[in-house]
Design an enzyme around this catalytic site. Structure first.
Site, PDB file in Angstrom:
ATOM      1  N   HIS A 117      -4.222  18.663   0.546  1.00 19.81           N
ATOM      2  CA  HIS A 117      -5.260  17.676   0.253  1.00 19.81           C
ATOM      3  C   HIS A 117      -6.115  18.068  -0.960  1.00 19.81           C
ATOM      4  CE1 HIS A 117      -7.924  14.311   1.029  1.00 19.81           C
ATOM      5  NE2 HIS A 117      -7.214  13.982   2.100  1.00 19.81           N
TER       6      HIS A 117
ATOM      7  N   ASN B 127      -2.813  -1.380   8.165  1.00 20.96           N
ATOM      8  CA  ASN B 127      -4.136  -1.951   7.925  1.00 20.96           C
ATOM      9  C   ASN B 127      -3.968  -3.458   8.014  1.00 20.96           C
ATOM     10  OD1 ASN B 127      -5.371   0.583   7.499  1.00 20.96           O
ATOM     11  ND2 ASN B 127      -4.642   0.609   5.400  1.00 20.96           N
TER      12      ASN B 127
ATOM     13  N   GLU C 298       3.829   9.248  -1.099  1.00 19.27           N
ATOM     14  CA  GLU C 298       2.400   9.130  -1.378  1.00 19.27           C
ATOM     15  C   GLU C 298       1.830  10.402  -1.984  1.00 19.27           C
ATOM     16  OE1 GLU C 298      -1.825   8.283   0.974  1.00 19.27           O
ATOM     17  OE2 GLU C 298       0.090   8.003   2.019  1.00 19.27           O
TER      18      GLU C 298
ATOM     19  N   GLU D  91       6.398   9.914  13.031  1.00 20.45           N
ATOM     20  CA  GLU D  91       6.223   8.998  11.906  1.00 20.45           C
ATOM     21  C   GLU D  91       6.361   9.801  10.622  1.00 20.45           C
ATOM     22  OE1 GLU D  91       2.856   5.983   9.933  1.00 20.45           O
ATOM     23  OE2 GLU D  91       2.425   7.058  11.786  1.00 20.45           O
TER      24      GLU D  91
ATOM     25  N   GLU E 109       0.849  -1.189   0.000  1.00 20.11           N
ATOM     26  CA  GLU E 109       0.000   0.000   0.000  1.00 20.11           C
ATOM     27  C   GLU E 109       0.889   1.244   0.000  1.00 20.11           C
ATOM     28  OE1 GLU E 109      -3.624   1.988   2.632  1.00 20.11           O
ATOM     29  OE2 GLU E 109      -3.060  -0.105   2.936  1.00 20.11           O
TER      30      GLU E 109
ATOM     31  N   ARG F 215      -0.509   4.089  17.052  1.00 23.22           N
ATOM     32  CA  ARG F 215      -0.591   5.234  16.137  1.00 23.22           C
ATOM     33  C   ARG F 215      -1.671   6.227  16.590  1.00 23.22           C
ATOM     34  NH1 ARG F 215      -1.731   4.555  10.562  1.00 23.22           N
ATOM     35  NH2 ARG F 215      -0.019   5.825   9.809  1.00 23.22           N
TER      36      ARG F 215
ATOM     37  N   ARG G  33     -10.876  17.781  10.842  1.00 23.79           N
ATOM     38  CA  ARG G  33     -10.085  16.546  10.900  1.00 23.79           C
ATOM     39  C   ARG G  33      -8.730  16.775  11.542  1.00 23.79           C
ATOM     40  NH1 ARG G  33      -8.488  12.595   5.783  1.00 23.79           N
ATOM     41  NH2 ARG G  33      -6.477  11.949   6.616  1.00 23.79           N
TER      42      ARG G  33
ATOM     43  N   ASP H 142      -2.031  14.408   6.991  1.00 19.19           N
ATOM     44  CA  ASP H 142      -1.685  13.104   6.416  1.00 19.19           C
ATOM     45  C   ASP H 142      -0.513  13.198   5.458  1.00 19.19           C
ATOM     46  OD1 ASP H 142      -1.729  10.443   5.745  1.00 19.19           O
ATOM     47  OD2 ASP H 142      -3.454  10.585   4.421  1.00 19.19           O
TER      48      ASP H 142
ATOM     49  N   GLU I 249     -10.025   4.693   9.947  1.00 16.75           N
ATOM     50  CA  GLU I 249     -10.196   4.217   8.573  1.00 16.75           C
ATOM     51  C   GLU I 249     -10.671   2.761   8.519  1.00 16.75           C
ATOM     52  OE1 GLU I 249      -7.179   7.029   6.063  1.00 16.75           O
ATOM     53  OE2 GLU I 249      -6.320   5.177   6.861  1.00 16.75           O
TER      54      GLU I 249
END
Length: 723
Positions: free
Chosen positions: A541, A230, A413, A407, A187, A344, A356, A385, A311
Site C-alpha cells: 500500500h 459499488n 489494480e 476472491e 472501475e 463480501r 485495517r 486489498d 467504503e
C-alpha cells in the site's frame, strides 16, 4: 461478410422479442452465425480477438495425420441423448475447431448414455471410441460443451489423442465479477469500456456477448456478475431486468448464469420504503417480490453479490443488524429459486482505529455458523486489498462453519494495469497452496475453498474481470493469460501455474518450442518482477493515491488507513508494520503454527518480513546484507528483470505476428520506465529515514525526491475523474 452481419442482427432483433423458451432455440442459430463472423475475420492479421480459441492449422504433419485418423467421428453422449442449444454450441465449436486445426470435417453424433454420478453436472470423460472416433460423455449438455473445449485444447497443445481423460470441476460456482457501471465505466478496468451495451439492449446485441460466453465456457467458468460491487439500485428496475434477461439469453447456451450486485438500500431508493432494515416485514416482502420478478425474467438467475457497510456502501449495520442478518434476509428470498447470496468480507470503517487488516476478522469471526446454507462469504485473497503480495486472509482459517469463496483480482489494480506484464497464476497458487492449519497440517486455502476440508455444501471462486471493449479484450495481449489462468484454476486448483502458462502459450501463440519455453519463462517470472520494483520484502500500500498507478510512499490522507505511512511505518530506526504482540497483533488472527513462524523476525519468510515486522535498517538478511542494502538491491533487481524481459521478448520477433509483438514491446518499454520511477522514488523517500548511501550496483536516481512527489498522472484508466 456484410450479409453475415446483417443476418445476425436480424436474428438478434427477433430473439429480443421472443419468450424465454423460443429465444433459446433462436440462440443456437445465432451461435452458428457468430462463429461464422469470427471465422470470416480470422483470415486477417492477428489482433488478439480470438484469445486462445484461434484454431490455426497444426504445423506438424505427423501430429495432424494422427489426430485426423482418430477424429473421423465424434460422439456426444448424454443421459437424454436429446439436442439442445448447448449441444448445438458444442457441435459447432467442434466443427469449426477441427476444420481450422486439422482441416477435418468429422461426423458428430448425439447418443444416449447412462448417468455417471461421479461426473456431477459439469464433469466429462473424453475417450477413444472404436478405431476412428472420440467419445465425449457427460451428464448434461454443459458437461459435453466443457468436454468439447477440452478436446480442442488437447489437440491444440499436442496431447495424446488415445488417452482417456475424466475431468470434474473442484469448485461449483466459478465466477467472473465485473466491476462495470451502468454508464459503461469499468472501475479498475484497463481495457476499455464495459462490454455490456445497456442503452442498446435488449433489441441490439453485440456479437461479442456470444464470444465472451464462448471464452468463459472454454475455461470452465459458469457464472458472471454483471455489475459493480459499488452497486446501483437501478439494475433491479423492470427497465433493466429486460436487458439483463437479454444477456442471460446470450450466455445460457454456454452454461453461463448471470448474477447481479444488490444495493442494500434498494428498498428505499427504488422501492419507496422508509427503511432497508432486514428485520422489517415490509423490507423482507419487498425483496421477495423483487427476487420473484427477477426470476420471471431470468429463470436461471444465479443470485446476488453484495458489498455492505464498506467504503460508503449501505448495509445492515445501519439498523443495528449484523452482516449475517443482512445476508440471510436475501438468502431466504432466493432459496425457493435455488439462488445464492455471495456476501463480501471486504469491510472496514473510517472511524475504526483497529489495524485495517484485522477488521474483517473482528467482524466476521463472531458470525461463523450464523449464515444460511445458501450464503457464501467471499474473501479477498489477502487481508488488505489485492496487494502484489500479502499473506492469505486469516478468515480462510478461522471460519469453520461458513461457505467461503476466494476472491482474486484478475484486473491488475496494483500491478500496472494493462501496461505491465504480470502473470498472476503463481500469485494465486501461492494463496491456494497456503496452509491455514485450520484442521491440522494440510488445511490449504484450496481445500477450504472447494469445501473438502469441512464438507461444506456450497463452493465458489471469484475473479474480478480484466475484460473490456479493447479489440484484444484485456488491453495487454499477455494479460489474456490471467483470464485463462483464473478459469483453469477455478476448475482445477491442482494445476500448476507453469502448466497453465504453457497451455495458454501454445493455444494463443505457437507450439514452436522456440516460442513456448521463452514465453513461459517470461510469464512465470513476471509477477515477482513487479513485486521487486514496487513493493518488495512485504511492503504494501505505498502506491499513488486513487488510481494506484505508480509509487506514492509519501501519500497521506485524512483517513489514516488511506495513507502510505500507516502501512510502511518508516522511521529512523527501521521499516515495516509491527503486527506481532508488540504492535497491532494482527498475527493473532492466524493459527498458532503461523504465529510462531511469522512472529519470529529471524524465521519469518523475507517476502513477508515488512508485513509483520518493523525491522531495523541494519538488520542482517539471509543474503548477508543489511535490510537497507537488500531493499535497494531488490528495487534494482526489479528494473534489471524488466530489461531482461525486454531482451527475451525481442528474441521472439519474427516467430510470432508483428502486431502483437509490437504491442507487447511498447508496453515493456513503458514498464521499464515505470520500474525506474518506482525504484528512484521509493529509495529516495526511504533514504530520508535510513540516512544510508545506495549500495554498489544500484543506479543513481534520475531526479530528486521532489520531482517524484510533485508528479501527477491525470485521467488514469480505471479511476473516475481527474486524479
Amino acid at each position: 461478410m456484410d450479409r453475415i452481419r446483417n443476418d445476425s442482427d436480424r436474428i438478434i432483433r427477433r430473439a429480443g422479442r421472443l419468450p424465454f423458451r423460443e429465444s433459446g432455440r433462436v440462440v443456437s442459430l445465432l451461435a452458428l452465425l457468430t462463429v461464422s463472423v469470427v471465422n470470416a475475420c480470422a483470415a486477417g492479421p492477428e489482433d488478439g480477438y480470438e484469445l486462445w480459441m484461434r484454431y490455426r492449422p497444426l504445423a506438424d504433419d505427423a501430429s495432424r495425420s494422427l489426430y485426423s485418423s482418430r477424429l473421423r467421428t465424434v460422439t456426444l453422449a448424454t443421459p437424454t441423448g436429446a439436442d439442445s442449444p448447448t449441444l448445438a454450441a458444442a457441435r459447432q465449436e467442434l466443427a469449426d475447431g477441427l476444420k481450422g486445426i486439422l482441416d477435418l470435417e468429422p461426423r458428430i453424433l448425439l447418443v444416449r448414455s447412462e448417468t455417471n454420478e461421479s461426473l456431477g453436472s459439469d464433469g466429462f470423460t473424453i475417450s477413444p471410441d472404436l478405431d476412428e472416433g472420440i467419445r465425449i460423455a457427460a451428464n448434461s449438455g454443459t458437461g459435453v460443451l466443457y468436454g468439447a473445449f477440452a478436446l480442442l485444447r488437447r489437440i491444440q497443445t499436442g496431447r495424446n489423442p488415445d488417452e482417456t481423460v475424466t475431468s470434474v470441476p473442484r469448485i461449483q460456482r466459478r465466477l467472473l465479477n465485473h466491476w462495470d457501471n451502468l454508464n459503461r465505466f469499468v472501475e479498475r478496468g484497463y481495457a476499455g469500456s464495459s462490454l455490456w451495451e445497456w442503452f442498446h439492449l435488449p433489441g441490439i446485441r453485440s456479437a461479442r456477448y456470444r464470444d465472451y460466453a464462448r471464452a468463459c465456457a472454454s475455461i470452465g467458468l459458469n457464472g458472471t456478475v454483471l455489475t459493480n460491487v459499488n452497486a446501483d439500485a437501478l439494475i433491479l428496475t423492470p427497465q433493466y431486468m429486460e436487458r439483463v434477461a437479454a444477456l442471460a439469453d446470450e450466455f445460457r447456451p454456454y452454461g453461463i448464469r448471470v448474477y447481479l450486485t444488490a444495493r442494500f438500500s434498494a428498498p428505499i431508493q427504488i422501492g419507496g420504503l422508509p427503511t432497508a432494515d432486514p428485520f422489517d416485514p415490509d423490507v423482507r416482502a419487498w425483496w421477495q417480490s423483487k427476487i420473484n420478478a427477477i426470476y420471471a425474467h431470468v429463470p436461471d438467475f444465479g443470485g446476488f453479490l453484495v458489498k455492505a457497510n464498506s467504503e460508503g456502501q449501505p448495509g445492515p449495520q445501519e439498523y443495528g443488524r449484523t452482516q449475517a442478518d443482512g445476508a440471510n434476509m436475501l438468502a431466504e428470498a432466493l432459496a425457493p429459486h435455488e439462488g445464492i447470496v455471495i456476501w463480501r468480507a471486504f469491510v472496514y470503517q473510517a472511524d475504526n482505529k483497529e489495524d485495517r487488516v484485522k477488521q474483517a476478522s473482528s467482524e466476521f469471526d463472531p458470525l461463523d455458523g450464523k449464515f444460511h446454507a445458501n450464503v457464501v462469504v467471499q474473501i479477498k485473497n489477502g487481508p488488505l486489498d489485492f496487494m502484489p503480495r500479502e499473506p492469505f486472509h486469516p478468515l480462510f482459517g478461522s471460519l469453520k462453519d461458513t461457505n467461503l469463496a476466494p476472491e482474486f483480482q484478475i484486473t491488475q489494480e496494483y500491478l500496472g494495469g494493462s501496461v505491465h506484464l504480470a502473470y498472476l497464476g503463481p500469485m494465486w497458487k501461492e494463496v491456494l497452496e497456503a496452509d491455514t492449519f485450520a484442521a491440522g497440517p494440510g488445511s490449504t486455502v484450496a481445500r477450504v475453498a472447494d469445501g473438502s476440508l469441512r464438507k461444506r455444501p456450497l463452493s465458489a471462486m471469484a475473479g474480478v474481470a480484466n475484460t473490456g471493449t479493447d479489440r484484444n479484450w484485456t488491453g495487454h495481449p499477455l494479460a489474456q493469460a490471467n483470464w485463462y489462468a483464473f478459469g483453469r484454476l477455478a476448475w482445477d486448483h491442482t494445476l500448476t501455474a507453469e502448466a497453465i502458462a504453457e497451455e495458454w502459450t501454445r493455444m494463443t501463440f505457437s507450439n514452436d518450442e522456440a516460442v513456448v519455453r521463452p514465453m513461459v519463462d517470461l510469464l512465470m517470472g513476471s509477477r515477482e518482477t513487479v513485486v521487486n520494483f514496487s513493493m518488495p520484502l512485504g511492503l504494501h500500500h505505498i502506491m499513488a493515491e486513487g488510481h494506484h498507478y505508480g509509487p506514492g510512499p509519501w501519500v497521506t490522507h485524512e483517513r489514516a488507513d488511506w495513507s502510505a505511512p500507516y502501512y510502511h511505518q518508516a522511521d529512523e530506526i527501521g521499516l515495516g508494520a509491527d503486527r506481532t504482540v508488540t504492535g497491532s497483533n494482527a498475527l493473532e488472527d492466524y493459527a498458532p503454527e503461523l504465529q510462531k513462524l511469522w512472529g519470529d523476525q529471524a524465521r519469518c519468510p523475507e517476502n513477508l518480513l515488512l508485513w509483520f515486522h518493523h525491522v531495523p535498517w541494519d538488520h542482517p538478511m539471509k543474503s548477508g546484507r543489511t535490510l537497507w542494502d537488500e531493499l535497494c538491491l531488490r528495487y534494482q533487481q526489479g528494473v534489471d528483470e524488466v530489461r531482461a524481459m525486454q531482451a527475451s521478448w525481442n528474441q521472439l520477433k519474427g516467430r510470432i505476428d508483428d502486431r502483437r509483438h509490437t504491442d507487447v514491446s511498447e508496453r515493456l518499454i513503458r514498464q521499464e520506465s515505470d520500474a525506474r520511477e518506482w525504484r528512484d522514488a521509493c529509495l529516495l523517500y526511504f533514504q530520508q529515514f535510513s540516512r544510508r548511501p545506495l549500495p554498489a550496483g544500484v543506479e543513481p536516481p534520475e531526479h530528486d525526491l521532489e520531482f517524484y512527489r510533485s508528479a501527477r498522472l491525470r485521467y488514469v484508466p480505471g479511476h473516475p475523474g481527474d486524479q
